[in-house]
Design a protein around this motif. Sequence first.
Motif, mmCIF file in Angstrom:
data_model
loop_
_atom_site.group_PDB
_atom_site.id
_atom_site.type_symbol
_atom_site.label_atom_id
_atom_site.label_comp_id
_atom_site.label_asym_id
_atom_site.label_seq_id
_atom_site.Cartn_x
_atom_site.Cartn_y
_atom_site.Cartn_z
ATOM 1 N N ALA A 30 1.594 -40.515 29.885
ATOM 2 C CA ALA A 30 2.986 -40.953 29.868
ATOM 3 C C ALA A 30 3.760 -40.296 31.003
ATOM 4 O O ALA A 30 3.765 -39.065 31.128
ATOM 5 N N PRO A 31 4.433 -41.081 31.866
ATOM 6 C CA PRO A 31 5.278 -40.488 32.911
ATOM 7 C C PRO A 31 6.511 -39.843 32.292
ATOM 8 O O PRO A 31 6.812 -40.005 31.104
ATOM 9 N N ASP A 32 7.251 -39.109 33.121
ATOM 10 C CA ASP A 32 8.390 -38.350 32.611
ATOM 11 C C ASP A 32 9.405 -39.228 31.887
ATOM 12 O O ASP A 32 9.947 -38.830 30.851
ATOM 13 N N ALA A 33 9.686 -40.410 32.408
ATOM 14 C CA ALA A 33 10.702 -41.267 31.793
ATOM 15 C C ALA A 33 10.300 -41.666 30.380
ATOM 16 O O ALA A 33 11.118 -41.654 29.457
ATOM 17 N N ILE A 34 9.038 -42.031 30.203
ATOM 18 C CA ILE A 34 8.567 -42.411 28.872
ATOM 19 C C ILE A 34 8.578 -41.200 27.949
ATOM 20 O O ILE A 34 8.977 -41.292 26.782
ATOM 21 N N ARG A 35 8.164 -40.058 28.459
ATOM 22 C CA ARG A 35 8.151 -38.853 27.617
ATOM 23 C C ARG A 35 9.562 -38.503 27.154
ATOM 24 O O ARG A 35 9.777 -38.139 26.004
ATOM 25 N N ARG A 36 10.547 -38.608 28.061
ATOM 26 C CA ARG A 36 11.931 -38.307 27.663
ATOM 27 C C ARG A 36 12.398 -39.276 26.587
ATOM 28 O O ARG A 36 13.078 -38.889 25.638
ATOM 29 N N ALA A 37 12.047 -40.552 26.734
ATOM 30 C CA ALA A 37 12.448 -41.543 25.735
ATOM 31 C C ALA A 37 11.799 -41.243 24.385
ATOM 32 O O ALA A 37 12.429 -41.394 23.325
ATOM 33 N N LEU A 38 10.547 -40.794 24.394
ATOM 34 C CA LEU A 38 9.873 -40.441 23.147
ATOM 35 C C LEU A 38 10.521 -39.232 22.496
ATOM 36 O O LEU A 38 10.642 -39.156 21.269
ATOM 37 N N VAL A 39 10.963 -38.264 23.316
ATOM 38 C CA VAL A 39 11.630 -37.080 22.775
ATOM 39 C C VAL A 39 12.930 -37.476 22.086
ATOM 40 O O VAL A 39 13.245 -37.009 20.985
ATOM 41 N N VAL A 40 13.707 -38.364 22.722
ATOM 42 C CA VAL A 40 14.972 -38.803 22.126
ATOM 43 C C VAL A 40 14.716 -39.569 20.826
ATOM 44 O O VAL A 40 15.411 -39.368 19.829
ATOM 45 N N ARG A 41 13.709 -40.440 20.838
ATOM 46 C CA ARG A 41 13.447 -41.258 19.648
ATOM 47 C C ARG A 41 12.802 -40.465 18.521
ATOM 48 O O ARG A 41 13.228 -40.534 17.363
ATOM 49 N N ASP A 42 11.749 -39.680 18.831
ATOM 50 C CA ASP A 42 10.976 -39.017 17.787
ATOM 51 C C ASP A 42 11.477 -37.614 17.481
ATOM 52 O O ASP A 42 11.304 -37.129 16.363
ATOM 53 N N GLY A 43 12.058 -36.931 18.471
ATOM 54 C CA GLY A 43 12.602 -35.595 18.242
ATOM 55 C C GLY A 43 11.565 -34.503 18.098
ATOM 56 O O GLY A 43 11.903 -33.350 17.845
ATOM 57 N N GLY A 44 10.303 -34.807 18.263
ATOM 58 C CA GLY A 44 9.212 -33.873 18.031
ATOM 59 C C GLY A 44 8.056 -34.664 17.445
ATOM 60 O O GLY A 44 7.946 -35.876 17.654
ATOM 61 N N CYS A 45 7.179 -34.008 16.702
ATOM 62 C CA CYS A 45 6.077 -34.725 16.072
ATOM 63 C C CYS A 45 6.642 -35.796 15.146
ATOM 64 O O CYS A 45 7.469 -35.512 14.275
ATOM 65 N N ALA A 46 6.208 -37.044 15.346
ATOM 66 C CA ALA A 46 6.752 -38.167 14.584
ATOM 67 C C ALA A 46 6.175 -38.262 13.187
ATOM 68 O O ALA A 46 6.686 -39.034 12.366
ATOM 69 N N PHE A 47 5.132 -37.494 12.870
ATOM 70 C CA PHE A 47 4.519 -37.586 11.539
ATOM 71 C C PHE A 47 5.541 -37.190 10.482
ATOM 72 O O PHE A 47 6.250 -36.190 10.641
ATOM 73 N N PRO A 48 5.654 -37.958 9.390
ATOM 74 C CA PRO A 48 6.689 -37.677 8.377
ATOM 75 C C PRO A 48 6.631 -36.246 7.862
ATOM 76 O O PRO A 48 5.588 -35.772 7.415
ATOM 77 N N GLY A 49 7.761 -35.562 7.980
ATOM 78 C CA GLY A 49 7.873 -34.203 7.469
ATOM 79 C C GLY A 49 7.475 -33.117 8.426
ATOM 80 O O GLY A 49 7.719 -31.939 8.162
ATOM 81 N N CYS A 50 6.851 -33.447 9.564
ATOM 82 C CA CYS A 50 6.433 -32.418 10.513
ATOM 83 C C CYS A 50 7.630 -31.976 11.349
ATOM 84 O O CYS A 50 8.455 -32.789 11.760
ATOM 85 N N THR A 51 7.713 -30.673 11.610
ATOM 86 C CA THR A 51 8.848 -30.118 12.351
ATOM 87 C C THR A 51 8.443 -29.515 13.697
ATOM 88 O O THR A 51 9.213 -28.769 14.290
ATOM 89 N N ARG A 52 7.244 -29.845 14.177
ATOM 90 C CA ARG A 52 6.825 -29.315 15.476
ATOM 91 C C ARG A 52 7.726 -29.855 16.583
ATOM 92 O O ARG A 52 8.011 -31.048 16.641
ATOM 93 N N PRO A 53 8.193 -28.988 17.504
ATOM 94 C CA PRO A 53 9.088 -29.434 18.572
ATOM 95 C C PRO A 53 8.354 -30.248 19.628
ATOM 96 O O PRO A 53 7.109 -30.229 19.692
ATOM 97 N N PRO A 54 9.077 -30.976 20.487
ATOM 98 C CA PRO A 54 8.443 -31.862 21.476
ATOM 99 C C PRO A 54 7.477 -31.156 22.409
ATOM 100 O O PRO A 54 6.447 -31.728 22.772
ATOM 101 N N GLN A 55 7.799 -29.924 22.812
ATOM 102 C CA GLN A 55 6.934 -29.258 23.781
ATOM 103 C C GLN A 55 5.559 -28.930 23.218
ATOM 104 O O GLN A 55 4.644 -28.580 23.956
ATOM 105 N N ARG A 56 5.381 -29.038 21.908
ATOM 106 C CA ARG A 56 4.082 -28.788 21.288
ATOM 107 C C ARG A 56 3.398 -30.090 20.866
ATOM 108 O O ARG A 56 2.514 -30.075 20.012
ATOM 109 N N CYS A 57 3.829 -31.209 21.435
ATOM 110 C CA CYS A 57 3.314 -32.518 21.011
ATOM 111 C C CYS A 57 2.613 -33.253 22.152
ATOM 112 O O CYS A 57 2.914 -33.035 23.318
#
Length: 445
Positions: A341-368
């Motif tokens: 994923a290029p930077d633009a897509i990664r930024r969009a995923l961070v805004v949408r998912d906020g981190g690990c998208a799995f329900p209930g997971c709280t891992r931050p984006p930099q660990r995903c």
Amino acid sequence: MSERGVGVVERELLDRARDAEIARRRDYYARLELVAELDRAAVAEVTGDRGTVRLLQAQWNVDHAEAKRLLDEAGDLVARRSLQGERLPARFPCTAAAVAVGAIGPGHVVVIRRAMARLERVDGLGVEDWVEADRFLAEKARQMSPAGLTALAKALVAHLDPDGEAPPEGEDRRDELHVVRRRDGRLDFKGSLHDPADAEVFLGAIDPLAEKLGPEDTRSLERRRADALKEVVENADPSSTPAGDDSAAGDEPEPALIPQPRRPEPATKPPARPSGSGRVLLTLTMDHRWLQQAVGHGVLDSGALVHPQSVRRLACDAGIIPMVLGSRSEPLDVGRQQRTAPDAIRRALVVRDGGCAFPGCTRPPQRCHAHHIQSWLDHGDTAVENMCLLCRFHHQLVHHGHWTITMIDGRPWFTPPDWINPDRQPRPGGRPRAVSWAGGAVAAA
């Protein structure tokens, strides 16, 4: 483990485990009903105890805090009686119904009661909205762990009361760092950063350098963070001239006399890592209207809320990457051109998912990782609509094939295996966000 590895014996064990947990939760609700009955019948007056809490302490040999919590939960979740003897519903009827059938447990109840108590203090919030919040949280609790429900409840409270929870500007006035040098040369220190944005920048600088360097890296997290802090300090340039001070301009620095180390270097050192790449990238999401009017709050990747004045201050000294959700200003679909994923897509995923998208997971984006829902090897595109963020553990879990991911209305939904949910009901993933509900109120989903 593969799908064919889950045989009859394993499924029977999984079913028994699920049934045992449901029975435990039902027993928990029956216990609350008994507490309510003891209190309603004023049994403590007959036994000579100072109230139902003291009676429970003596009867069940529990601490005061647990006895009081049980009585308070019974008051919220068990049907009541009016002064005329009429049966009244529980204060939180939807949560009570979910606990009674064993769909949610004590941990969920703690989260819901805390959120509902916070909503009770929101000025102008109608009774209908408050009741709807109980329904919404009870429904989502059936699909989430208490940790995931906590993030959802925070989003709900923040949206219904945007000015209520953000920390005030100037929190850094209480920051402190205590440093003590011991006689043997050891340095002890402790401190605190009160502004969530400062905390995010600090972790953004330390944690990437604290990642494990491979399977041979056996250092603890505490040791890796200590090494990362030393690396940040060693790479600092104390000879740089502060802005506005040109008194030393053009002067050559004096050569430093470096003493021999007091102790020999250890025989083995962890593998070297590349040096840092400059300033920390801070991702902060805020409604543009709020930013212009200096109201509401910004949201960090961690979910922490930031005062609008802090957001404006940070914007004065940062590289701004504006992102208008739904716009075509950045390439959010590169198709089959590249796998990562290029930077633009990664930024969009961070805004949408906020981190690990799995329900209930709280891992931050930099660990995903950026995961392709339809594998790139199976002709899936590298595009926001075909990707989501997953931490290492949930990335491996999804690749086992038991959980499946489907994009619904632009968001990833996760379908569990039948031994977790016999109905295989999809669960929403990603960052809790605001949606409208019937009646004009707003909740998180």
